[in-house]
Design an enzyme around this catalytic site. Structure first.
Site, PDB file in Angstrom:
ATOM      1  N   GLY A  25       6.377  -0.307   1.906  1.00 49.94           N
ATOM      2  CA  GLY A  25       5.941  -0.005   3.259  1.00 49.94           C
ATOM      3  C   GLY A  25       6.096  -1.167   4.211  1.00 49.94           C
ATOM      4  N   ALA A  26       7.136  -1.971   4.020  1.00 50.09           N
ATOM      5  CA  ALA A  26       7.265  -3.216   4.783  1.00 50.09           C
ATOM      6  C   ALA A  26       8.019  -3.060   6.094  1.00 50.09           C
ATOM      7  CB  ALA A  26       7.956  -4.281   3.927  1.00 50.09           C
ATOM      8  N   SER A  27       8.310  -1.835   6.502  1.00 52.61           N
ATOM      9  CA  SER A  27       9.079  -1.652   7.733  1.00 52.61           C
ATOM     10  C   SER A  27       8.203  -1.696   8.979  1.00 52.61           C
ATOM     11  CB  SER A  27       9.852  -0.328   7.692  1.00 52.61           C
ATOM     12  OG  SER A  27       8.967   0.767   7.539  1.00 52.61           O
ATOM     13  N   ARG A  28       6.873  -1.650   8.794  1.00 48.07           N
ATOM     14  CA  ARG A  28       5.981  -1.633   9.949  1.00 48.07           C
ATOM     15  C   ARG A  28       4.651  -2.305   9.600  1.00 48.07           C
ATOM     16  NH1 ARG A  28       7.423   4.285   9.905  1.00 48.07           N
ATOM     17  NH2 ARG A  28       9.278   4.436  11.208  1.00 48.07           N
ATOM     18  N   GLY A  29       3.848  -2.532  10.639  1.00 46.85           N
ATOM     19  CA  GLY A  29       2.449  -2.892  10.473  1.00 46.85           C
ATOM     20  C   GLY A  29       2.172  -4.076   9.583  1.00 46.85           C
ATOM     21  N   ILE A  30       1.198  -3.890   8.704  1.00 46.35           N
ATOM     22  CA  ILE A  30       0.763  -4.986   7.828  1.00 46.35           C
ATOM     23  C   ILE A  30       1.870  -5.415   6.884  1.00 46.35           C
ATOM     24  CG2 ILE A  30      -0.841  -5.591   5.970  1.00 46.35           C
ATOM     25  CD1 ILE A  30      -2.908  -3.769   7.359  1.00 46.35           C
ATOM     26  N   LYS A  50      10.492   3.855   3.225  1.00 53.36           N
ATOM     27  CA  LYS A  50      11.250   5.069   3.499  1.00 53.36           C
ATOM     28  C   LYS A  50      11.994   5.012   4.820  1.00 53.36           C
ATOM     29  CE  LYS A  50       9.528   9.093   2.758  1.00 53.36           C
ATOM     30  NZ  LYS A  50       8.624  10.265   2.827  1.00 53.36           N
ATOM     31  N   ASP A  82      11.097   5.637  -1.843  1.00 49.89           N
ATOM     32  CA  ASP A  82       9.905   6.483  -1.814  1.00 49.89           C
ATOM     33  C   ASP A  82       9.086   6.105  -3.036  1.00 49.89           C
ATOM     34  OD1 ASP A  82       7.994   8.519  -2.029  1.00 49.89           O
ATOM     35  OD2 ASP A  82       9.353  10.071  -1.311  1.00 49.89           O
ATOM     36  N   TYR A 176      -9.462  10.811   0.168  1.00 50.26           N
ATOM     37  CA  TYR A 176      -8.879   9.513   0.542  1.00 50.26           C
ATOM     38  C   TYR A 176      -9.592   8.377  -0.182  1.00 50.26           C
ATOM     39  CZ  TYR A 176      -7.547   5.477   3.398  1.00 50.26           C
ATOM     40  OH  TYR A 176      -7.091   4.257   3.824  1.00 50.26           O
TER      41      TYR A 176
END
Length: 289
Positions: A25-30, A50, A82, A176
């Site tokens: 998940g390194a394409s955005r945010g944290i 992704k 993914d 969650y």
């Protein structure tokens, strides 16, 4: 929102120079913030996410972050992954090891959030959260352990909260909560399992809300950024964890503000999305104060 916010890097030590980090998940945010922080040390960053194509509402792709990593001083490998798919994760790790000579750390940052109770959570959404959150910690660890055991400083870092079973956190959104606490429980078990192998396993969670797409689109709206800190606080905390040696933090459930305070940070105002409202920050989920 067409561009991602700039990252203001704090002082680095060079401890991660030449180390290879596999960040989901390194394409955005944290995830992006952690990637750029570690890239400034000269680390090799595997951007496993992704997002290969631009999104109309969510800026950033694996390719744009790869360019930023190179500009920051690191080496980048952008891989569309993914985290629910074993073959994709396995192939990505093999590519990373071939490109950089091994894997020294895995950062489980990819996440899915839906703040609904059991009655209101569709089965597909429930499965998505379990797969992207807790199952991904199992899967990435399962596939990365052979590489991490060969590292002189192997780490697994998962972005999940301390386990807090108070009813006020379970009743409103148990699905969650289960997925995030599952990440932490797996990390606690992995810390024990990998202790003799010298692989450190820990979790990290923000004291306050962090200004990310999850806050804007899944939790509330962009106005909540006024009560949030910037992702760079999590990047600074993750950097401290990843450069810590001798399993000193293995098994710990860490909070960004507490860890940074222990490492000498005294002024947290600069982390606020709006420094003028730094005294109005909202405490994050699963934390009582």
């Amino acid at each position: 929102m067409s561009e991602q916010d700039p990252i203001t890097l704090t002082e680095n030590t060079g401890a991660l120079k030449g180390k290879t980090l596999f960040i989901t998940g390194a394409s955005r945010g944290i995830g992006r913030a952690i990637a750029l922080k570690c890239a400034a040390d000269g680390a090799n960053i595997v951007i496993a996410a992704k997002s290969a194509e631009p999104h109309p509402k969510l800026p950033g792709t694996i390719h744009s972050v790869a360019e930023e990593v190179e500009q920051a001083g690191g080496r980048a490998l952008a891989l569309q992954v993914d985290v629910r798919e074993e073959e994709q994760v396995s192939a990505a790790m093999a590519s990373a090891a071939e490109q950089f000579g091994g894997i020294d750390a895995v950062v489980n940052n990819a996440g899915a959030i839906n703040l609904t109770n059991v009655e209101s959570t569709p089965p597909k959404r429930y499965d998505l959260m379990q797969d992207i959150n807790s199952r991904a910690v199992y899967l990435t660890a399962h596939l990365a352990i052979p590489y991490l055991k060969k590292s002189a400083c192997g780490h697994i870092l998962s972005l999940s909260p301390p386990v807090n079973l108070q009813p006020k956190w379970l009743g409103p959104f148990a699905p969650y909560a289960l997925s995030k606490f599952g990440m932490t429980i797996l990390s606690m078990g992995l810390a024990e399992e990998l202790h003799e192998a010298g692989v450190s396993v820990s979790t990290l969670w923000p004291r306050t809300l962090v200004a990310t797409a999850a806050i804007e689109f899944a939790v509330g709206n962009r106005e909540m950024f006024e009560q949030s800190r910037k992702p760079v606080i999590m990047a600074d905390a993750a950097y401290e964890i990843l450069q810590t040696e001798n399993n000193a933090l293995s098994g710990c459930q860490l909070i960004d503000e507490e860890l940074l305070g222990e490492r000498g940070v005294t002024d947290f105002t600069r982390y606020a999305h709006n420094p003028d409202r730094a005294g109005e920050l909202a405490v994050d989920l699963f934390l009582d104060s």
